[in-house]
Design an enzyme around this catalytic site. Sequence first.
Site, PDB file in Angstrom:
ATOM      1  N   GLU A 198       4.059  41.727  46.551  1.00 15.17           N
ATOM      2  CA  GLU A 198       3.090  41.523  47.792  1.00 15.17           C
ATOM      3  C   GLU A 198       2.665  42.903  48.428  1.00 15.17           C
ATOM      4  O   GLU A 198       3.819  43.848  48.189  1.00 15.17           O
ATOM      5  CB  GLU A 198       3.755  40.602  49.034  1.00 15.17           C
ATOM      6  CG  GLU A 198       2.750  40.721  50.071  1.00 15.17           C
ATOM      7  CD  GLU A 198       3.426  39.344  51.097  1.00 15.17           C
ATOM      8  OE1 GLU A 198       4.510  38.738  50.667  1.00 15.17           O
ATOM      9  OE2 GLU A 198       2.582  39.180  52.065  1.00 15.17           O
ATOM     10  N   TYR A 243      13.934  30.496  51.687  1.00 15.20           N
ATOM     11  CA  TYR A 243      14.960  31.528  51.643  1.00 15.20           C
ATOM     12  C   TYR A 243      16.052  31.092  52.410  1.00 15.20           C
ATOM     13  O   TYR A 243      16.173  30.134  53.035  1.00 15.20           O
ATOM     14  CB  TYR A 243      14.191  32.803  52.371  1.00 15.20           C
ATOM     15  CG  TYR A 243      12.941  33.205  51.885  1.00 15.20           C
ATOM     16  CD1 TYR A 243      13.119  34.115  50.526  1.00 15.20           C
ATOM     17  CD2 TYR A 243      11.971  32.981  52.160  1.00 15.20           C
ATOM     18  CE1 TYR A 243      11.828  34.630  50.236  1.00 15.20           C
ATOM     19  CE2 TYR A 243      10.531  33.521  51.792  1.00 15.20           C
ATOM     20  CZ  TYR A 243      10.684  34.431  50.596  1.00 15.20           C
ATOM     21  OH  TYR A 243       9.602  34.841  49.948  1.00 15.20           O
ATOM     22  N   GLU A 289       8.395  30.997  45.904  1.00 16.00           N
ATOM     23  CA  GLU A 289       9.207  31.847  46.558  1.00 16.00           C
ATOM     24  C   GLU A 289      10.530  31.487  46.865  1.00 16.00           C
ATOM     25  O   GLU A 289      10.647  30.344  47.501  1.00 16.00           O
ATOM     26  CB  GLU A 289       8.483  32.404  48.079  1.00 16.00           C
ATOM     27  CG  GLU A 289       7.292  33.061  47.841  1.00 16.00           C
ATOM     28  CD  GLU A 289       6.511  33.577  49.165  1.00 16.00           C
ATOM     29  OE1 GLU A 289       7.444  33.906  50.339  1.00 16.00           O
ATOM     30  OE2 GLU A 289       5.254  33.453  49.287  1.00 16.00           O
ATOM     31  N   GLN A 311      11.447  39.128  46.263  1.00 14.26           N
ATOM     32  CA  GLN A 311      10.237  39.384  45.511  1.00 14.26           C
ATOM     33  C   GLN A 311      10.662  40.432  44.465  1.00 14.26           C
ATOM     34  O   GLN A 311      12.174  40.379  44.139  1.00 14.26           O
ATOM     35  CB  GLN A 311       9.251  40.407  46.298  1.00 14.26           C
ATOM     36  CG  GLN A 311       8.701  39.722  47.473  1.00 14.26           C
ATOM     37  CD  GLN A 311       7.597  39.886  48.449  1.00 14.26           C
ATOM     38  OE1 GLN A 311       7.186  41.116  47.924  1.00 14.26           O
ATOM     39  NE2 GLN A 311       7.072  39.407  49.498  1.00 14.26           N
ATOM     40  N   ASN A 355       2.014  36.479  52.737  1.00 16.69           N
ATOM     41  CA  ASN A 355       1.059  36.238  53.937  1.00 16.69           C
ATOM     42  C   ASN A 355       0.119  37.249  53.941  1.00 16.69           C
ATOM     43  O   ASN A 355      -1.018  37.066  54.456  1.00 16.69           O
ATOM     44  CB  ASN A 355       2.163  36.614  55.092  1.00 16.69           C
ATOM     45  CG  ASN A 355       3.207  35.521  55.283  1.00 16.69           C
ATOM     46  OD1 ASN A 355       3.114  34.413  55.041  1.00 16.69           O
ATOM     47  ND2 ASN A 355       4.159  36.079  56.135  1.00 16.69           N
ATOM     48  N   ASN A 401      -1.733  30.522  50.692  1.00 13.76           N
ATOM     49  CA  ASN A 401      -0.352  30.758  50.738  1.00 13.76           C
ATOM     50  C   ASN A 401       0.130  30.354  51.881  1.00 13.76           C
ATOM     51  O   ASN A 401      -0.582  30.554  53.098  1.00 13.76           O
ATOM     52  CB  ASN A 401      -0.044  32.500  50.675  1.00 13.76           C
ATOM     53  CG  ASN A 401       1.423  32.697  51.206  1.00 13.76           C
ATOM     54  OD1 ASN A 401       2.268  32.454  50.141  1.00 13.76           O
ATOM     55  ND2 ASN A 401       1.831  33.009  52.153  1.00 13.76           N
ATOM     56  N   GLU A 402       1.125  29.601  51.832  1.00  9.83           N
ATOM     57  CA  GLU A 402       1.669  28.876  53.195  1.00  9.83           C
ATOM     58  C   GLU A 402       0.944  28.476  54.159  1.00  9.83           C
ATOM     59  O   GLU A 402       1.135  28.878  55.463  1.00  9.83           O
ATOM     60  CB  GLU A 402       3.019  30.065  53.824  1.00  9.83           C
ATOM     61  CG  GLU A 402       4.194  29.942  52.748  1.00  9.83           C
ATOM     62  CD  GLU A 402       5.261  30.671  53.381  1.00  9.83           C
ATOM     63  OE1 GLU A 402       5.080  31.618  54.283  1.00  9.83           O
ATOM     64  OE2 GLU A 402       6.265  30.947  52.536  1.00  9.83           O
TER      65      GLU A 402
HETATM   66  O1  AHR Z   1       8.143  37.053  50.929  1.00 12.58           O
HETATM   67  C1  AHR Z   1       8.024  37.299  52.094  1.00 12.58           C
HETATM   68  C2  AHR Z   1       7.094  36.326  52.857  1.00 12.58           C
HETATM   69  O2  AHR Z   1       7.828  35.126  52.947  1.00 12.58           O
HETATM   70  C3  AHR Z   1       5.918  36.167  52.500  1.00 12.58           C
HETATM   71  O3  AHR Z   1       4.856  36.936  52.506  1.00 12.58           O
HETATM   72  C4  AHR Z   1       5.520  34.685  52.853  1.00 12.58           C
HETATM   73  O4  AHR Z   1       4.771  33.858  52.116  1.00 12.58           O
HETATM   74  C5  AHR Z   1       6.801  34.094  53.065  1.00 12.58           C
HETATM   75  O5  AHR Z   1       6.921  33.667  54.407  1.00 12.58           O
END
Ligand code: AHR
Length: 498
Positions: A27, A244, A292, A349, A72, A172-173
Site C-alpha cells: 500500500e 489483524y 488482509e 503487508q 485505505n 477496500n473495507e
Molecule cells: O493494512 C493496513 C490497513 O488495514 C489497510 O489500509 C486497511 O485496509 C486496513 O484497515
Amino acid sequence: MIQAKIIFDKDYRIGKVDKRLFSSFLEHLGRAIYTGIYQSGSPFSDTEGFRKDVLRLVQELQIPCVRYPGGNFVSGFRWEDSIGPVKDRPRRLDFAWNTVETNAFGLQEFERWAAKASVQTMMAINLGTRGIEEARALLEYCNHPAGTYYSDLRASHGARKPYGIKLWCLGNEMDGPWQIGHKDADAYGQLAEETGKLFKQYDPSLELVACGSSNPDMPTFGSWEATVLQRAYDHVDYLSLHQYYRNDGPDDPLFLSAGITMDRFIRSVVATCDYVKALKRSDKTINLSFDEWNVWFHSNSADAKIEPWSVAPPLLEDIYDAADALVVGSLLITLIKHADRVKIACLAQLVNVIAPIMAEPDGKAWRQTIFYPFLLASLHGRGISMQPVILSPAYGCSMYADVPYLDCAAVFHEEEEELTVFAINRSLKDQMEVLLDMRSFGPYVLAEHIYLDCSNLRATNSAKAENIHPERKQPAADGSLVLLPASWNVLRYKSVKR
Ligand code: AHR
C-alpha cells in the site's frame, strides 16, 4: 511430555491449494513503497530505483500475487496522478493516513517492479471518492491493447503491451466508517454490482473481489455480506475478509488461539455466501479472498506520535517477536485447511509496514520473525490440502474453553509422493510426542523436519541478528516424533517405495 495423534488418509482431501494463498500486499502507506521497494538514487537500488535487496527477499518468498495500491489509501486515490512523466505528477494530501503522496512511484512503476519480482497484480480500485467512470478508464488503461484514448496513453508512457491485470478488488473495507467514501451495504452492493457488470462485459475472465467486512467484530458483520452479495452475486467471484490479531497484555495463551478466531470467521463467511447462493438458487459458488491478514499492534503507540502531512513517515513498523511468528504460522495452518474456499490470501503487508521484510534507508534489508513461517508455507504448501483428524489435549484461555495444543494442516504432493505437515505445538512449556497414523498412504518416512523454536517468546530479529530462523532436526530412526514447546514445524514425509 504431552501426547497427541494425527490421522491422515489419502482419501481425506479438502482441495487443491491455490498458489495465491501465499500472496501479499503493498500500500502507499508509510515506508512500504518509498524507502521500501523503491528508493531512487540509493546504492541499494537498481537503475529504476527498485531496492535490489528487497526484491531478492520478495523473490525468496515466491509470492505469486501482490495487492496494490491499498488499503485505505485507495479510497482517496486518483490513479491518473500516478502515470506519465514523474515531473508532471501532482503531490496530494492522503487523507487515509494523513500524509503527503508525491506520486513519484505509481502504476507504471508498480507494473515494472511486479514484472521484476515475478508477481501478478491484484489491483484495487477506488470506490470511495470515485466510481464506475474512473474504474472503467483504469481498466482501459491497464488492459486494452490499443486504439483508444487510455490504451494509447499507456503506450505513450512506454508500455505498448497491456498490463493484462486479471484480478481486481472492487474497493477496500467499504463497511468501515473510517473509510474515505464509506457506504452502507445497499449503496456499496449496488456499486459493486454495476462495476462488476461492466468489468465482466469487457472481459468475462476477469476475477472480481467484492468487499466483505473489515473484521468480524464490525456491527454489520454478516448482514453486510448478505446484502452486498444479494446485489452483486452474479458479477463477482470472491468476497473479501480482513483481520489483524493482537497480543495485548501480552496474553500469550490467548494470542495463540488466533487460528480458532480466524477459522470461525472463515466458516461464518462461507455460510453467508452459501446462504445467498441458496436464496438465488444459483449454481455459482462465491469463494473467499482473505486479502488482509497479519499480526498488528506493536506500532500503535509510535504511530500516534508521527507528524501529520509528512512524506513516507515510518508508520505501522511493527517489530515482530517469536510469539508473532507462531501465530502467523498458526494462521497459515488455518488458511491451508480452508483451501477449498479460501483461494486468495494476502499477508498484509510486504515491506516495512506490518511486514515480513524490513528495509532501512541506509542499511540493507532483513527478515522479521514472521518471514519464516510465511516462507516455509509458500515453498512447501502447494499441493492438495488434506483433512487431518487431530486428537490433542487442550487448554483454556479467556476466549475459548478448549484450545488444542496441537494444530496442523497437510499438503499432499501427489506426483512426488510426499506429504508435508505444518504443525504447531501451542504448549509453552511441554514437549509434544505426536503419533502419526498415515493409513492408506502406506510406508512413508519423515525425510526432513524443519522447525522454528519460538520458546523465547519475546525474541525478535534485526538487521544484525536473526534470532528466529528455521532449524533442522535429524528424524528419529524409530519414527517417533517430538515437537518442542512453542514451536512451528514443517514435517516432510516421503514414500519409501520410490
Ligand atoms: O493494512 C493496513 C490497513 O488495514 C489497510 O489500509 C486497511 O485496509 C486496513 O484497515
